[in-house]
Design an enzyme around this catalytic site. Sequence first.
Site, mmCIF file in Angstrom:
data_model
loop_
_atom_site.group_PDB
_atom_site.id
_atom_site.type_symbol
_atom_site.label_atom_id
_atom_site.label_comp_id
_atom_site.label_asym_id
_atom_site.label_seq_id
_atom_site.Cartn_x
_atom_site.Cartn_y
_atom_site.Cartn_z
ATOM 1 N N ASP A 286 9.332 -11.048 2.881
ATOM 2 C CA ASP A 286 9.035 -9.610 2.766
ATOM 3 C C ASP A 286 9.174 -9.026 4.172
ATOM 4 O O ASP A 286 9.242 -9.776 5.154
ATOM 5 C CB ASP A 286 7.586 -9.458 2.242
ATOM 6 C CG ASP A 286 7.121 -8.012 2.132
ATOM 7 O OD1 ASP A 286 7.979 -7.109 2.041
ATOM 8 O OD2 ASP A 286 5.889 -7.772 2.133
ATOM 9 N N ARG B 43 -0.275 4.102 -6.127
ATOM 10 C CA ARG B 43 0.184 3.339 -4.953
ATOM 11 C C ARG B 43 -0.451 3.959 -3.725
ATOM 12 O O ARG B 43 -0.338 5.172 -3.501
ATOM 13 C CB ARG B 43 1.705 3.368 -4.810
ATOM 14 C CG ARG B 43 2.160 2.926 -3.415
ATOM 15 C CD ARG B 43 3.652 2.768 -3.257
ATOM 16 N NE ARG B 43 4.130 1.588 -3.962
ATOM 17 C CZ ARG B 43 5.298 1.011 -3.723
ATOM 18 N NH1 ARG B 43 6.101 1.486 -2.796
ATOM 19 N NH2 ARG B 43 5.673 -0.052 -4.412
ATOM 20 N N CYS C 238 10.882 -8.862 -2.348
ATOM 21 C CA CYS C 238 10.445 -7.727 -3.182
ATOM 22 C C CYS C 238 11.295 -6.480 -2.906
ATOM 23 O O CYS C 238 11.365 -5.591 -3.757
ATOM 24 C CB CYS C 238 8.973 -7.436 -2.944
ATOM 25 S SG CYS C 238 8.544 -7.236 -1.211
ATOM 26 N N HIS D 176 -0.044 -6.433 -4.812
ATOM 27 C CA HIS D 176 1.106 -5.777 -5.450
ATOM 28 C C HIS D 176 1.342 -6.474 -6.799
ATOM 29 O O HIS D 176 2.341 -7.175 -6.987
ATOM 30 C CB HIS D 176 2.332 -5.897 -4.531
ATOM 31 C CG HIS D 176 3.452 -4.967 -4.871
ATOM 32 N ND1 HIS D 176 3.352 -3.997 -5.859
ATOM 33 C CD2 HIS D 176 4.711 -4.849 -4.354
ATOM 34 C CE1 HIS D 176 4.506 -3.339 -5.930
ATOM 35 N NE2 HIS D 176 5.334 -3.828 -5.033
ATOM 36 N N ARG E 232 11.533 -5.396 -12.302
ATOM 37 C CA ARG E 232 10.375 -4.523 -12.062
ATOM 38 C C ARG E 232 10.208 -3.566 -13.243
ATOM 39 O O ARG E 232 9.104 -3.315 -13.705
ATOM 40 C CB ARG E 232 10.551 -3.699 -10.777
ATOM 41 C CG ARG E 232 10.639 -4.475 -9.475
ATOM 42 C CD ARG E 232 9.371 -5.240 -9.182
ATOM 43 N NE ARG E 232 8.185 -4.415 -9.301
ATOM 44 C CZ ARG E 232 7.802 -3.452 -8.435
ATOM 45 N NH1 ARG E 232 8.493 -3.233 -7.343
ATOM 46 N NH2 ARG E 232 6.699 -2.732 -8.634
ATOM 47 N N GLN F 240 4.654 -6.300 -9.017
ATOM 48 C CA GLN F 240 5.756 -7.067 -8.416
ATOM 49 C C GLN F 240 5.688 -8.532 -8.864
ATOM 50 O O GLN F 240 6.722 -9.173 -9.112
ATOM 51 C CB GLN F 240 5.664 -6.971 -6.881
ATOM 52 C CG GLN F 240 6.736 -7.745 -6.134
ATOM 53 C CD GLN F 240 8.107 -7.094 -6.196
ATOM 54 O OE1 GLN F 240 8.236 -5.913 -5.936
ATOM 55 N NE2 GLN F 240 9.125 -7.868 -6.527
#
Length: 329
Positions: free
Chosen positions: A231, A108, A272, A135, A317, A138
């Site tokens: 988001d 990440r 998310c 991402h 997730r 996700q």
Amino acid sequence: MVNLKGRSFLKLLDYTPEEILYFIDLAAELKEKKKKGILTTDMHAGKNVALIFEKTSTRTRCSFEVACHDLGIGTTYLDPKASQIGTKESIIDTANVLGRMFEGIEYRGFEQTKVEDLAKYSGVPVWNGLTNEFHPTQMLADVLTIREKLGRIKGVKLTYMGDARYNMGNSLMVVCSKLGMHFTACTNREYFPEQSLVDECRKIAEGTGATITLTESVEEGTTDADVIYTDVWVSMGEPSEVWKERIDKLLPYQVNAKAMANAKKDAIFMHCLPAYHDLNTQVGRDVFDEFGLKELEVTDEVFNSPQSVVFDEAENRMHTIKAVVAATI
Ligand code: CP
Ligand code: NVA
């Protein structure tokens, strides 16, 4: 037969619809096993993976750690301050070193080029745990959640409200185009995704039945939506000075009861996470002190409504990351 052994998971543009659905099906299968208490620790017993986080995380880190534990895999967590990455050692040298010790690497961080380089030089599968641009893990959780809640994927109308130029907007547009869903970016035109990616997704959409719509009209963008998605307005790594501009331009696109009422009656709300929907965070309070807003990208009412599936999404997730690791390592 789908075989993903040895493949890195860097962005969904690299995967076919069939391969993406393979991950979703595998995740559903692993989720069911976990719920029934069926152990999967013999699947990859004895392997080890490195988890590199140059940005903070709750869900992604915990998902990788729990998923790996469930698969019999050992994990080593590296935060930016506890390793030499980027400051004293290049990504290429790091990749060469970690590739000798680990069977897989999660990364990440900031630029997508870094995760691509890690994959190129480490010789082991690399999983993108979020970059500025994408991402992808996700997306698998989101698609699994949509399928669980709505009973279908193809033809679903997903409307994203917020900064659609960044990792979440980009990734949702890609996954929708791959899986024949209808993606709408409903936001200020300055926050529409980059035209080259829109063009690429529209090309993919021609073959899957997906559509890509960009609109500044909340009325148009939310009408008949099955999923309303948002988001944070300011992403990790961005300076706090951008809050003012984001609030000015994105407040009309806050997900509130009116936006939800314009969507389908059984529409779901997705995020998310983490989310700013009350004053129970430091950033939330700082923004309140400066701008007087108690809730930002989503109202507390919508966040806590029966339409909100954000915690199911968060749980997924783990199941979907487990599928990615299990299939590619
Ligand atoms: N959604 C997500 O990636 O959460 P974290 O930043 O907590 O990992
Ligand atoms: N756009 C957000 C996503 C967090 C999961 C960020 O990059 O901070």
